[in-house]
Scaffold this motif. Sequence first.
Motif, short mmCIF file in Angstrom:
data_model
loop_
_atom_site.label_atom_id
_atom_site.label_comp_id
_atom_site.label_asym_id
_atom_site.label_seq_id
_atom_site.Cartn_x
_atom_site.Cartn_y
_atom_site.Cartn_z
N GLY A 1 -12.78 -4.85 6.22
CA GLY A 1 -11.79 -4.97 7.28
C GLY A 1 -10.36 -4.78 6.84
N GLU A 2 -10.16 -4.56 5.56
CA GLU A 2 -8.80 -4.49 5.02
C GLU A 2 -7.96 -3.41 5.70
N HIS A 3 -8.55 -2.25 5.96
CA HIS A 3 -7.79 -1.16 6.59
C HIS A 3 -7.42 -1.53 8.03
N ALA B 1 -8.58 7.08 8.06
CA ALA B 1 -10.00 7.39 7.87
C ALA B 1 -10.54 6.61 6.68
N LYS B 2 -11.80 6.22 6.83
CA LYS B 2 -12.56 5.73 5.68
C LYS B 2 -13.30 6.96 5.16
N SER B 3 -13.23 7.17 3.86
CA SER B 3 -13.79 8.40 3.31
C SER B 3 -14.26 8.19 1.88
N PRO B 4 -15.39 8.83 1.51
CA PRO B 4 -15.82 8.77 0.11
C PRO B 4 -14.86 9.52 -0.82
N ALA B 5 -13.96 10.33 -0.24
CA ALA B 5 -12.99 11.06 -1.05
C ALA B 5 -11.85 10.17 -1.54
N VAL B 6 -11.72 8.98 -0.97
CA VAL B 6 -10.61 8.07 -1.29
C VAL B 6 -11.04 7.09 -2.38
N LYS B 7 -10.22 6.96 -3.42
CA LYS B 7 -10.52 6.07 -4.54
C LYS B 7 -10.09 4.63 -4.29
N LYS B 8 -8.93 4.44 -3.67
CA LYS B 8 -8.44 3.09 -3.37
C LYS B 8 -7.58 3.16 -2.11
N MET B 9 -7.53 2.07 -1.39
CA MET B 9 -6.79 2.06 -0.14
C MET B 9 -5.30 2.25 -0.39
N ALA B 10 -4.69 3.10 0.45
CA ALA B 10 -3.28 3.39 0.30
C ALA B 10 -2.70 3.84 1.64
N LEU B 11 -1.40 3.88 1.68
CA LEU B 11 -0.66 4.25 2.88
C LEU B 11 0.34 5.34 2.53
N TYR C 1 0.80 -1.23 0.00
CA TYR C 1 0.00 0.00 0.00
C TYR C 1 0.83 1.27 0.00
N LEU C 2 2.14 1.15 0.17
CA LEU C 2 3.02 2.31 0.27
C LEU C 2 3.90 2.42 -0.96
#
Length: 151
Positions: free
Chosen positions: A113-115, A70-80, A6-7
Amino acid sequence: MKIMDYLSEDRIKIGLTEKTKSGILEEMAKLFLNGDIVDSENMDEFLKDLNEREKLSSTGLQDGIAIPHAKSPAVKKMALAMGTVKDGVEFDCMDGEVSKLFFMIAAPENTKGEHLDLLAEISKLSYDEDLLEKLENADKSLEIIKLLEKF
């Protein structure tokens, strides 16, 4: 699950310049403009969601680590994203110490639960004091990547 899944190097900032919790959140959030994770027009919404999460309980852990997320509708895909502060920043940590290593997780709103798995993986870093010291003292993002790849 691996942290390095993710990084990326363009989301690592050695020597964050902000000296307050809110400043660190904003400086780190902007790292997600790299890699098409958050668009600039959605940055305010992502920052609002990060700050709302901090109001629930501080993400400053112990051993100099903070994991704002944060979980947010502004985020397109999970990242670090990752950042360091040599002298540390007050981040309302459990042990009362300053945070020197910041790992920020951006997760889409519909993430299950991935985050949390990623959060748990980052938390394991605190078991390795030698690694934490090397991460704190790294002066190149590539050095951080190599350390985390070995972990």
